[in-house]
Design an enzyme around this catalytic site. Structure first.
Site, short mmCIF file in Angstrom:
data_model
loop_
_atom_site.label_atom_id
_atom_site.label_comp_id
_atom_site.label_asym_id
_atom_site.label_seq_id
_atom_site.Cartn_x
_atom_site.Cartn_y
_atom_site.Cartn_z
N HIS A 228 22.03 -4.56 -36.60
CA HIS A 228 21.98 -3.52 -37.62
C HIS A 228 21.06 -2.38 -37.24
CE1 HIS A 228 23.48 -6.41 -41.04
NE2 HIS A 228 24.31 -6.30 -40.03
N ASP B 40 21.59 -9.15 -37.59
CA ASP B 40 20.89 -8.32 -38.57
C ASP B 40 20.09 -7.27 -37.80
OD1 ASP B 40 19.39 -7.42 -40.96
OD2 ASP B 40 20.19 -9.22 -41.88
#
Length: 537
Positions: free
Chosen positions: A367, A344
């Site tokens: 991310h 993430d």
């Protein structure tokens, strides 16, 4: 006549002996009680020599680095906490003290004197412990920890913490070459004495059986309401979160998949953060490695005065919701010289954060570095004064991103992204005020405002889109500036390249960009009377 000569000779000998005796006495006195006055130049040379020697001692920490001063407004008036060496327990005691238990020989060397750079304040010194034996080292093995990776060492860690909590300015030591199985645990204040050092040299393992987690917990290792805490060393925190990650491996046969799914069903749905610090001030996390958390790896919540450096965080790219570092309601935070690879956001900055300074960080996979999502469920969210510079991103989903939910209120203001090198990043630059992690989200008119965002020297390659500015109709993005943006496409199979996208985004291009960003609207949005941060937040 001979007698007179002999008498005169004897008298002369006595006089000489008396004189010699007087000289010896003066020499002895001078050597013991006083020293000759030195000239001013000699005294100055001695002072310079001492300063040079002290500087050499400060550099003994190996990979320890002193953070550079932050951008205007970030570090103003804020003193960086002292950074102990990541390799040895540190104590403010002027002389090494052995461990009080079993005499295991662990010692705490003297603190080096602070380094005062030009125009900077020296870092605050840890106050001496009130106890008669400051700087003691409490080895968890001396409290019954086995360190075999199988036996439950939770109670031993609790006992070691209880001992250091009463003393303060001392060390809990997790020794090297051992693996300690530790269940959910809270190392809590507020009654603990300040300036505790948690020296992690070995490995801490999370339980993998569902019974240890009950119906689910929000965190595994938690430090709460502490002042002057340092967590450092060359050891590892292993969350062993594989049983929480929902993924399928095409190389596995059906029987293995069935067994995995059964194990997953037994684990609680609430996944714990590996390491959480809550309600604490002047905290340092340095040198350690955190791997395979079931959810977020490192979280700071409601903290002030945070320093993170020389950290390594790692989990697979397909491990869902495994943010690297999560900041929430925290101020005066510095993160530098850190490697982050996860499933993430490498760093997630949430509501209530201000004066955040991130530099010299490697991110990927993951991310990217994100502010938000903010304003979920119609809440108010405020973030201000964030600088992200000198960052490398490799094969991340986004680069530098601001994301807000529809329906929220608040403001994101004074953000600077500078010297960001991207390599095969899907979308390097993004503002998304329509963020939604569900299949469908209800359209709403209000939004968390975004104002004053600088992009400087964002360079490298992208695989989907160089830039995406999707701003709210009712609250357009304003004050966006771009300088030195050079992003070139890389054709990746199954990816379709797109041009820059802008919607209700206003600002200015200070230099030509690659590719040209013609969609940015120059100037300010009409009728957009943005309130000040103080008025909104």
């Amino acid at each position: 006549m001979k007698l007179r000569v002999k008498g005169f000779g004897l008298l002369l000998l006595l006089v000489l002996l008396a004189l010699c005796s007087t000289i010896d006495v003066c020499d002895a006195r001078r050597g013991k009680h006083w020293r000759p006055r030195s000239s001013p130049s000699s005294s100055l040379l001695k002072k310079k020599g001492k300063a040079k020697k002290g500087s050499s001692h400060r550099q003994h920490g190996g990979n320890r680095r002193s953070p550079p001063p932050g951008p205007p407004g970030v570090g103003k008036g804020h003193q960086t906490p002292y950074q102990p060496s990541p390799n040895v327990p540190v104590s403010p005691s002027p002389s090494p003290k052995p461990s009080p238990d079993k005499g295991n020989g662990h010692s705490s060397p003297q603190l080096p004197s602070p380094s005062c750079g030009k125009g900077r304040q020296p870092p605050p010194q840890r106050p001496p412990a009130a106890s008669a034996s400051p700087g003691a080292v409490f080895n968890v093995v001396d409290f019954g920890a086995k360190g075999d990776g199988v036996s439950d060492d939770t109670k031993a860690f609790q006992a070691a913490w209880a001992a250091v909590c009463k003393l303060g300015a001392s060390t809990v030591l997790v020794p090297s070459e051992l693996e300690f199985l530790v269940g959910p645990i809270s190392f809590s204040g507020p009654n603990c004495k300040p300036n505790i050092l948690f020296q992690l040299e070995g490995t801490i393992l999370a339980p993998t059986n569902a019974k240890a987690w009950g119906s689910g917990l929000l965190q595994w290792l938690e430090f709460t309401k502490l002042s002057g805490l340092s967590i450092q060393g060359s050891g590892t925190i292993n969350g062993r979160g594989q049983q929480w990650w929902t993924y399928s491996d095409p190389n596995d046969d059906e029987d293995d998949d069935k067994q995995y799914n059964e194990e997953l069903e037994r684990m609680p749905r609430v996944k714990p953060t590996a390491l959480r610090l809550y309600g604490s001030s002047n905290v340092v996390v340095a040198g350690i490695t955190i791997v395979n958390s079931s959810q977020c790896h490192l979280k700071f919540d409601n903290c002030q005065g945070v320093l993170v450096h020389d950290l390594t965080i790692s989990s697979p790219e397909n491990s869902l919701n495994t943010d690297g570092i999560h900041l929430q309601n925290s101020k005066d935070v510095s993160i530098h010289h850190t490697n982050l690879a996860c499933g993430d956001d490498c760093i997630s900055i949430q509501t209530g954060c201000s004066n955040i300074y991130i530099h010299n960080v490697n991110c990927g996979p993951g991310h990217g570095i994100s502010i938000g999502g903010l304003g979920r469920d119609n809440t108010k969210a405020c973030v201000s004064n964030v600088t992200v510079r000198d960052v490398n991103m490799f094969r991340t989903m986004t680069g530098v991103r601001i994301k807000t939910w529809q329906g929220g209120i608040g403001l994101v203001q004074d953000i600077r992204f500078s010297n960001i090198q991207v390599s095969e990043v899907q979308t390097p630059i993004m503002i998304d005020q329509f963020y939604c992690d569900k299949r469908t989200c209800t359209n709403q008119t209000t939004a968390v405002a975004v104002s004053g965002v600088q992009y400087e020297n964002i360079r490298g390659t992208f695989t989907i889109k160089p830039l995406h500015f999707a701003c709210s109709d009712s609250s357009p993005c304003s004050g966006i500036t771009l300088t030195g943006v050079q992003l070139k496409p890389v054709q990746i199979a199954h990816y379709h390249l797109n041009n820059p996208f802008c919607w209700q985004a206003f600002g200015e291009l200070f230099t030509p960009t690659i590719p040209p960003i013609a969609c940015l609207q120059i100037g300010k949005p009409a009728g957009n009377n943005l309130q000040s941060y103080h008025d909104i937040c």
